[in-house]
Design an enzyme around this catalytic site. Structure first.
Site, PDB file in Angstrom:
ATOM      1  N   ASN A 220       0.819  -1.206   0.000  1.00 18.01           N
ATOM      2  CA  ASN A 220       0.000   0.000   0.000  1.00 18.01           C
ATOM      3  C   ASN A 220       0.851   1.254   0.000  1.00 18.01           C
ATOM      4  OD1 ASN A 220      -1.961  -2.068   1.845  1.00 18.01           O
ATOM      5  ND2 ASN A 220      -2.900  -0.970   0.162  1.00 18.01           N
ATOM      6  N   HIS A 252      -6.956  -4.279   1.997  1.00 18.03           N
ATOM      7  CA  HIS A 252      -5.768  -3.529   1.596  1.00 18.03           C
ATOM      8  C   HIS A 252      -4.858  -4.339   0.673  1.00 18.03           C
ATOM      9  CE1 HIS A 252      -6.992  -0.771   4.765  1.00 18.03           C
ATOM     10  NE2 HIS A 252      -6.095   0.086   4.305  1.00 18.03           N
ATOM     11  N   ASP A 276      -3.231  -0.730  11.442  1.00 12.75           N
ATOM     12  CA  ASP A 276      -3.509   0.594  10.880  1.00 12.75           C
ATOM     13  C   ASP A 276      -4.886   1.053  11.343  1.00 12.75           C
ATOM     14  OD1 ASP A 276      -2.792   2.870   9.500  1.00 12.75           O
ATOM     15  OD2 ASP A 276      -3.379   2.111   7.531  1.00 12.75           O
ATOM     16  N   LEU A 309      -8.747   4.516   0.494  1.00 10.95           N
ATOM     17  CA  LEU A 309      -8.676   3.854   1.798  1.00 10.95           C
ATOM     18  C   LEU A 309      -7.992   4.764   2.806  1.00 10.95           C
ATOM     19  CD1 LEU A 309      -7.705   0.205   0.760  1.00 10.95           C
ATOM     20  CD2 LEU A 309      -9.884   0.955   1.734  1.00 10.95           C
ATOM     21  N   ALA A 310      -8.543   4.805   4.011  1.00 12.05           N
ATOM     22  CA  ALA A 310      -8.014   5.674   5.063  1.00 12.05           C
ATOM     23  C   ALA A 310      -7.898   4.872   6.354  1.00 12.05           C
ATOM     24  CB  ALA A 310      -8.926   6.886   5.269  1.00 12.05           C
TER      25      ALA A 310
END
Length: 385
Positions: A220, A252, A276, A309-310
């Site tokens: 990522n 991810h 994460d 994506l966060a």
């Protein structure tokens, strides 16, 4: 000194299983693992009620939990809330992670971390600063307005933290940090992690020689593996000195890519799990903000409005389930990926990640089908299901 003996569960010490045994704890550390018939007579007996006892989980990338984002609450109470929230899912040592922010917020987080160390906060193992010295080309959910090169003041602030925390990880990109800066920080004992970068294979190799030892969330926000330019993914897998964090949620990174990476990784550096995790972990929140932008929580994903994506909506125990049940890894290896391997990457491997004499008495009690029963940090109960 008071002894306690936890009995009635199968015990995994990080390498082998112990049957009909007890974990003996003294002064917050593991004293021994003994046969039940050999429990010291003066030990306080604690019944596990069955199940399995395993090393506590070590998470090197945790942005939030319990409704708190570290960016929004860069205080000792913010750190405490995050640590408590993650303990519910078996994490006994973590690096609360600051996503790219202002110099003022960075300084506030470091000050809060100093207080956490002074208070011996359960679960707090140090800090992870993910940015702001990253690449705009691979910014992900990081605010581009806050990304910038590392300057002398930044370097001095970081060096002022030398020997303050048990571990301190700093994610940087070669685009905004020099090899000399990496060398100085690595020599001072910091864990330098490469991430959010478009750097190619040769550049990554140079920065690894300069002192970088880890890669942030493999696959990522980094240059991909190609057949002529292996990119950062290729360097992470080929370079045995690099450890690599991996988000094991199946979102991810595709499960097939995860399996391929695990087979390809050269050692002694290992692939280890990070969550994460963001603020919703341990809550029913459906949205939150990061640097003033709304993050949506839907179907196991956390995303910006444009779908970027966060962070991740997963905890460490769920990661174990994924590794063991979806990737079909042996349970022992799945457990090492959330305990021993991250402890090694953070240079905490002489204290964390295993149940050996002298190690911190950080452990998790699970049912036989891997459901949570309880978490202990330093021999004290941190959570009971």
């Amino acid at each position: 000194m008071t002894l306690s003996a936890i009995r009635g569960a199968r015990i995994f010490d990080g390498e082998t299983w112990h049957e009909d045994a007890a974990l003996v704890v003294s002064g917050g550390r593991v004293a021994s693992i003994v046969a039940e018939a050999e429990i010291p007579a003066d030990a306080e007996l604690v019944s596990s009620g069955g199940g399995i006892l395993v090393p506590g989980f070590v998470d090197l990338q945790v942005n939030g939990g319990g409704g708190v984002m570290l960016n929004d609450q860069p205080t000792v109470e913010g750190l405490r809330t995050i640590c408590r929230a993650q303990a519910r899912f078996g994490t006994t040592a973590l690096l609360p992670t600051l996503i790219t922010d202002t110099p003022e917020t960075t300084a506030a987080v470091i000050a809060a971390g100093r207080q956490a160390v002074a208070q011996n906060m359960p679960g707090f193992a140090g800090l992870h600063l993910e940015g702001p010295h990253l690449s705009l080309a691979r910014k992900g959910a990081h605010d581009p307005a806050l990304i910038r090169p590392m300057d002398a003041a930044d370097l001095d602030l970081l060096l002022s933290c030398r020997d303050v925390f048990p571990a301190m990880m700093i994610t940087v990109a070669p685009e905004n940090v020099t090899e000399e800066q990496v060398s100085r920080l690595a020599a001072a004992g910091f864990v330098l992690s490469l991430g959010h970068t478009d750097a190619g294979f040769d550049t990554v190799e140079r920065y690894a020689k300069a002192g970088a030892s880890t890669v942030t969330h493999l696959f990522n926000a980094m240059s991909p593996l190609g057949h002529r330019e292996p990119g950062m993914v290729g360097a992470a897998l080929d370079n045995g000195h690099l450890h690599a964090g991996l988000i094991a949620d199946g979102i991810h990174v595709h499960p097939a890519a995860m399996s391929l990476a695990l087979r390809a990784k050269q050692g002694p550096g290992r692939i280890f799990v990070v969550t994460d995790a963001m603020s919703p972990i341990g809550t029913d929140l459906t949205s939150f903000t990061l640097n003033g932008r709304e993050i949506l929580r839907r179907d196991g994903r956390l995303t910006l409005a444009d779908g970027t994506l966060a962070g991740a909506d997963i905890d460490m125990l769920a990661s174990v389930h994924f590794l063991h049940r979806t990737l079909a890894l042996p349970l022992e290896e799945a457990l090492r990926m959330v305990s021993a391997y991250p402890a090694e990457a953070a240079r905490l491997g002489q204290r964390k990640g295993a149940l050996k004499p002298g190690y911190d008495a950080d452990f998790v009690l699970l049912t036989d089908d891997l459901q949570m029963k309880g978490t202990w940090i330093g021999g004290a109960v941190a959570h009971r299901a």
